[in-house]
Design an enzyme around this catalytic site. Structure first.
Site, PDB file in Angstrom:
ATOM      1  CE  LYS A  43      32.599  50.950  39.244  1.00  0.00           C
ATOM      2  NZ  LYS A  43      33.733  49.994  39.045  1.00  0.00           N
ATOM      3  CD  GLU A  75      37.062  51.887  39.136  1.00  0.00           C
ATOM      4  OE1 GLU A  75      37.011  51.480  40.290  1.00  0.00           O
ATOM      5  OE2 GLU A  75      36.413  51.345  38.204  1.00  0.00           O
ATOM      6  CE  LYS A  76      42.267  55.434  31.041  1.00  0.00           C
ATOM      7  NZ  LYS A  76      42.029  56.641  30.219  1.00  0.00           N
ATOM      8  CB  ILE A  81      39.002  49.346  30.930  1.00  0.00           C
ATOM      9  CG1 ILE A  81      39.950  49.693  32.084  1.00  0.00           C
ATOM     10  CG2 ILE A  81      39.705  48.435  29.937  1.00  0.00           C
ATOM     11  CD1 ILE A  81      40.397  48.500  32.879  1.00  0.00           C
ATOM     12  CG  HIS A 121      33.558  40.600  35.301  1.00  0.00           C
ATOM     13  ND1 HIS A 121      32.901  41.604  35.960  1.00  0.00           N
ATOM     14  CD2 HIS A 121      33.612  39.561  36.160  1.00  0.00           C
ATOM     15  CE1 HIS A 121      32.574  41.179  37.175  1.00  0.00           C
ATOM     16  NE2 HIS A 121      32.999  39.942  37.311  1.00  0.00           N
ATOM     17  CG  ASN A 146      30.329  40.612  44.199  1.00  0.00           C
ATOM     18  OD1 ASN A 146      30.509  40.231  43.060  1.00  0.00           O
ATOM     19  ND2 ASN A 146      29.930  41.839  44.468  1.00  0.00           N
ATOM     20  NE  ARG A 188      26.340  38.904  45.945  1.00  0.00           N
ATOM     21  CZ  ARG A 188      26.710  38.737  44.685  1.00  0.00           C
ATOM     22  NH1 ARG A 188      26.959  37.527  44.231  1.00  0.00           N
ATOM     23  NH2 ARG A 188      26.842  39.762  43.866  1.00  0.00           N
ATOM     24  CB  VAL A 205      24.866  33.060  39.878  1.00  0.00           C
ATOM     25  CG1 VAL A 205      24.150  32.117  38.906  1.00  0.00           C
ATOM     26  CG2 VAL A 205      23.889  34.045  40.484  1.00  0.00           C
TER      27      VAL A 205
END
Ligand code: ADP
Length: 434
Positions: A162, A204-205, A207, A212, A294, A296, A299
């Protein structure tokens, strides 16, 4: 620090979130200044604000992302504060710094915190130190394919590479075995370097079937932190969320209490202020792992507002005024009932290709395709689903394709209704191989 009262706020954003911030300001008796690009001259945020200033052409880089134009608009109109909304400059530490230097309050966390949370492997290491569970992976930036191979052998395949400065689901590569790792590492670095400011990647591992799940936080400028429960955001395609709900059907009360306790401490230790979201992935065994913060408003914040009765945007403004959470919140945070949000996007429901019109149209093709958010509340999940189905059947949009037919099919699905789904769920509703 005594609290102040803002008289006028500039909203450095457009569309739905700009209107949402205007509503919160009206509720607080604060004047508003909208900024707009030439493509948005007739948008509702321009109409509903007390003042509006054109800040440049349609292209975001020359309007909504143009810091000097926005600061000039703020200075000309004499505002006390700027609300950045979501997207655009909302997680831009330089923008927060320029606001500070211009004596304009930035409604969000401080620049140092935004910067730290924006470097994802640093946020990961920080959270880990404070007892927040993270996925096994690299301790920091991956320096070479050899290091990656060594770590992946320990963690076990599949792993994911990532981008450290990543966002919007870009710069990620899933690695299924050692043979693929060296070339995918270079690809991920290359993509990260061209899409973001830095080529850094971490490991990272991976999944295979995650949910989420994200926790909403509010932190004042006096060290107090509250966790407003979680949102389930697993119904997403290419990392774009289509439907969100709170609470998550997969999170138990004990798990919520446990994660909230570690987060309360971690967020306070980080010196984090204002609103934010801490994202987790839930593995197939139901365990939660931190992935990112995040810094902020999101949405999907309204579903949390419905189940907690807390106005998150008003809270953001009052926190920035220096008020304490005990002054802002009506009492202890409690989750009541269930709430669902559907993002109504202007797009072809089968292919998700944005549906645009060019002449005589008020949906400019320059920005994202969100045209409305439909939110329902029920005393339980079944009632919230039923009301969403009813409301969608009465929602009329003419002239463009929207995501509504897809959302109707999702809501009618027995697995969705049973709360039994993960981020792969959407695939069954798409054309092509499953
Ligand atoms: P971004 O900032 O680009 O949105 P995130 O770290 O939030 O990146 O990840 C975006 C999405 O990518 C997640 O919601 C999830 O669907 C997927 N993802 C990220 N990390 C993993 C992982 N370790 N295993 C499986 N899926 C992942």
């Amino acid at each position: 620090m005594p609290s102040v009262r803002f008289k006028k706020i500039l909203i450095a954003n457009r569309g739905e979130i700009a209107v949402r911030v205007i509503c919160a300001c009206k509720d607080l008796g604060i004047q508003t200044v909208a900024v707009y690009s030439e493509a948005d001259r007739y948008s509702s945020h321009v109409r509903f604000a007390d003042q509006a200033i054109c800040i440049g052409p349609a292209k975001s880089a020359r309007s909504y992302l143009d810091i000097p134009s926005i600061i000039s608009a703020a200075e000309i109109t004499g505002v006390d504060a700027i609300h950045p909304g979501y997207g655009f400059l909302s997680e831009n530490a330089t923008f927060a710094e320029v606001c500070e230097a211009s004596q304009i309050k930035f409604i969000g966390p401080g620049p140092e915190v935004i910067r730290m949370m924006g470097v994802k492997e640093r946020a990961r290491a920080f959270m880990r130190e404070l007892g927040v569970p993270i996925l096994p992976g690299s301790p920091g930036v991956l320096t070479s394919p050899e290091e990656g191979l060594e770590l992946a052998a320990k963690v076990g395949y599949p792993v994911i590479l990532k981008a450290s400065a990543g966002g919007g689901g870009r710069g990620m590569r899933i690695v299924n075995g050692p043979g693929e790792l060296p070339s995918l590492f270079l690809q991920a670095q290359h993509e990260a370097g061209s899409a973001f400011s830095s080529p850094d990647v971490y490991l990272e591992k991976y999944i295979g079937a995650p949910r989420h799940i994200e926790f909403q936080i509010l932190a004042d400028e006096h060290g107090n932190v509250e966790i407003l429960g979680e949102r389930e955001c697993s119904v997403q395609r290419r990392h774009q969320k289509l439907l969100e709900e709170s609470p998550s059907p997969a999170v138990t009360d004990a798990q919520r209490a446990e994660i909230s306790a570690v987060l309360r401490n971690a967020i306070a230790q980080a010196g984090y202020t204002n609103a934010g979201t801490v994202e987790f992935l839930m593995d197939e065994a139901g365990k939660l792992y931190f992935i990112e913060v995040n810094a902020r408003v999101q949405v999907e914040h309204p579903v949390t507002e419905f189940v907690t009765g807390i106005d998150i945007v008003k809270s953001q403004i009052r926190i920035a005024q220096g008020e304490t959470l005990s002054e802002i919140l009506p009492g202890p945070v409690e989750l009541r009932g269930h709430s669902i949000e559907c993002r109504i996007n202007a797009e072809n429901p089968e292919t998700f290709v944005p549906s645009r019109a060019y002449t005589d149209c008020v949906i400019p093709p320059f920005y994202d395709s969100l045209v409305a958010k439909l939110i329902t509340y029920g005393s339980d999940r079944a009632e919230a689903i039923q009301r969403m189905q009813r409301a969608l059947s009465m929602f009329i949009v003419e002239g463009i394709h929207t995501s509504i037919p897809m959302q109707q099919r999702i809501l009618a699905d027995p697995d969705f209704q049973a709360g039994n789904f993960d981020t792969n769920f959407i695939k069954r509703f798409l054309p092509g191989p499953k």
